[in-house]
Design a protein around this motif. Structure first.
Motif, short mmCIF file in Angstrom:
data_model
loop_
_atom_site.label_atom_id
_atom_site.label_comp_id
_atom_site.label_asym_id
_atom_site.label_seq_id
_atom_site.Cartn_x
_atom_site.Cartn_y
_atom_site.Cartn_z
N THR A 1 8.52 -8.70 5.14
CA THR A 1 7.60 -9.18 4.28
C THR A 1 6.32 -8.51 4.22
OG1 THR A 1 8.54 -11.55 4.54
CG2 THR A 1 6.47 -11.32 3.73
N ILE A 2 5.87 -8.30 5.35
CA ILE A 2 4.77 -7.36 5.40
C ILE A 2 4.61 -6.07 4.52
CG2 ILE A 2 3.09 -6.01 6.95
CD1 ILE A 2 3.49 -8.39 9.03
N LEU A 3 6.14 -5.50 4.72
CA LEU A 3 6.09 -4.28 4.18
C LEU A 3 6.11 -4.41 2.45
CD1 LEU A 3 6.94 -1.25 4.30
CD2 LEU A 3 9.50 -2.01 4.49
N VAL A 4 6.78 -5.47 2.40
CA VAL A 4 6.48 -5.83 0.78
C VAL A 4 5.41 -5.97 -0.01
CG1 VAL A 4 7.21 -7.74 -1.03
CG2 VAL A 4 9.02 -6.82 0.61
N LEU B 1 2.65 -4.65 1.49
CA LEU B 1 1.81 -3.49 1.61
C LEU B 1 2.13 -2.62 0.36
CD1 LEU B 1 0.08 -1.38 3.14
CD2 LEU B 1 2.05 -0.87 4.30
N ILE B 2 3.58 -2.55 0.15
CA ILE B 2 4.12 -1.51 -0.99
C ILE B 2 3.51 -2.12 -2.30
CG2 ILE B 2 5.92 -0.81 -2.39
CD1 ILE B 2 7.34 -0.61 0.24
N ASN B 3 3.45 -3.52 -2.51
CA ASN B 3 2.80 -4.00 -3.92
C ASN B 3 1.47 -3.54 -4.04
OD1 ASN B 3 5.11 -5.06 -4.61
ND2 ASN B 3 4.43 -7.40 -4.16
N GLY B 4 0.66 -3.63 -2.77
CA GLY B 4 -0.78 -3.28 -2.67
C GLY B 4 -1.11 -1.83 -2.90
N ILE B 5 -0.31 -0.93 -2.83
CA ILE B 5 -0.73 0.45 -2.83
C ILE B 5 0.31 1.13 -4.04
CG2 ILE B 5 -1.02 0.71 -0.28
CD1 ILE B 5 1.66 1.98 -0.03
N SER C 1 6.70 -11.93 -4.69
CA SER C 1 7.42 -10.91 -4.03
C SER C 1 7.82 -11.24 -2.63
CB SER C 1 6.73 -9.53 -3.86
OG SER C 1 6.73 -8.98 -5.26
N ALA C 2 6.85 -11.69 -1.69
CA ALA C 2 6.75 -12.05 -0.37
C ALA C 2 7.67 -13.33 -0.40
CB ALA C 2 5.38 -12.60 0.17
#
Length: 443
Positions: A15-18, A20-24, A116-117
């Motif tokens: 969930t954190i990875l999702v 993070l990817i959305n943010g960048i 997404s999370a």
């Protein structure tokens, strides 16, 4: 379902990875159909109205074809569910004095990250209920990063986003009900089904098949859930009559299911280089190379959702004249039925023993997974040329390029873009292009 410590860690890390990817992510998609969703939420909070009549002509001009005039009043053409679900975020923004239109892209990205999370968490819960081995978390992870869920819902507040959340919530609830033999969930199920439809009308297909599946498990529960859906739908009709003067808003009416070339659209939605589901997510087909390794002990009613829903959805969206979804990337319009395909893939995914014994097929499946991750997450979220691909030439004016394998969208780059531009100009003798991206009334 009681999760182990390791399962909780997997859910948290993915969930954190999702998020993070959305943010960048760098591909801009917030200026498409979703542009205007948050303004409707702002109008609801400020004026208690879905009509955008209280905003200036300059703002309405920015929305362009996203505006539909009804009885002389300007309304947002696309579904209203996402606007209503965005009320808490927009409310906080208003309290902080944030201009919703000026910060629309940022607020959309926030909402997209939330949805997404939730999608990732719910898919992981479903996977871990469905499978007790490593496939229970591998398959859900692949479904987010290796399908158009990432490229289509991760960077903007599309109508798909929360519709998929509510569909997954309904599936997760029914699986939890089976585990606990608890049938007191009809209110949750009925509300989730209606909200999925309110957010994206094509989920009416999901509602029908979900109720059929539920009927095979518990007739009383299916009837009660159906009554909740019917009640909420009736209230929506009354609301629409009062607001729009018609039974349903324009976007919810089946009148858009006209014309088109269904045969071409079906092929395009499945195997074209621009919109093919089995091109961008080939593992969905390759997983069938393995012998049947797992069948959940839940009866066969779930096959209604995992087979009939995707097939019906494909046939319906292929009836749209605009079946490719405008300036999209990959099979965006097919992601609505991915929750059903998730169940099917979970059931076909090879167990560790079978994967070890079928080494060549396992290598083929692994290669397809790597390509799916590359095509959907990397290219769809970080390669700007995948967005430029739709503009030069405008794919809505020249849809034949959807089938062009010389320059597929998933391999978009600067050199290929320039080469196709030169070829197009030589062929059509056009000078006034590329055009500016526009919002089309996609299905």
């Amino acid at each position: 379902m009681i999760l182990s410590r390791s399962q909780k860690r997997i859910i948290l890390l993915l969930t954190i990875l999702v998020v993070l990817i959305n943010g960048i992510a760098t591909v801009p998609t917030t200026d498409g159909d979703s542009y205007g969703t948050l303004l409707v939420a702002d109008s609801l909070l400020r004026y208690g109205s879905l009509s955008l009549e209280n905003y200036s002509r300059e703002i309405l001009d920015l929305l362009g074809p996203r505006i539909s005039m009804t009885h002389g009043l300007p309304f947002y053409y696309f579904p209203i569910g996402s606007s209503q679900l965005s009320l808490p975020i927009v409310g906080v923004a208003d309290l902080l004095g944030v201009d919703v239109m000026a910060q629309d892209a940022i607020l959309q990205r926030v909402m997209a990250s939330i949805s997404s999370a939730l999608i990732m968490v719910l898919m992981l819960r479903i996977g871990m209920r469905w499978r007790r081995d490593w496939a229970g978390w591998i398959v859900p992870a692949v479904f987010w990063f290796g399908t158009a869920i990432s490229s289509s819902t991760g960077t903007s507040l599309e109508s798909h986003d929360f519709a998929i959340v509510f569909a997954l919530l309904a599936i997760d609830t029914i699986l939890g009900m089976e585990d606990k033999r608890d049938v007191r969930v009809w209110g949750i199920l009925g509300t989730a089904l209606f909200l999925a439809y309110l957010t994206r009308p094509t989920f009416s297909i999901f509602t029908i098949y979900f109720l059929l599946w539920l009927y095979t498990l518990s007739r009383p529960l299916a009837i009660k859930t159906g009554l909740v859906v019917g009640l909420l739908l009736g209230l929506f009709v009354l609301f629409s009559l009062n607001t729009y003067g018609q039974v349903l808003p324009d976007y919810y009416l089946p009148k858009r299911l006209v014309g088109g070339q269904p045969g071409t659209a079906i092929i395009g939605n499945l195997v074209s280089p621009a919109r093919g589901l089995f091109i961008y997510s080939s593992f969905l087909a390759l997983v069938w190379l393995f012998p049947k390794s797992f069948l959940p002990p839940r009866g066969r009613g779930w096959l209604i959702l995992s087979i009939l829903w995707p097939v019906t959805h494909l046939l319906i969206i292929s009836r749209f004249p605009h079946w490719w979804g405008g300036h999209s990337y990959g099979p965006r319009l097919m992601i609505d039925c991915l929750p059903g395909l998730l169940l099917l893939t979970l059931s076909r995914w090879p167990s560790p023993g079978i994967a070890h014994s079928c080494k060549l097929r396992s290598l083929i499946l692994l290669a397809s997974l790597l390509f799916s991750l590359f095509a959907n997450t990397w290219q769809g979220m970080f390669n700007l040329y995948t967005a430029h691909w739709c503009n030069a030439p405008d794919i809505d004016d020249y849809p034949e390029y959807l089938f062009d394998w010389h320059y597929p969208q998933f391999l978009a780059n600067e050199r290929g873009h320039q080469r196709r531009a030169a070829e197009f100009m030589a062929k059509y003798h056009r000078a006034a292009w590329p055009r500016q991206p526009r919002a089309d009334r996609d299905p």
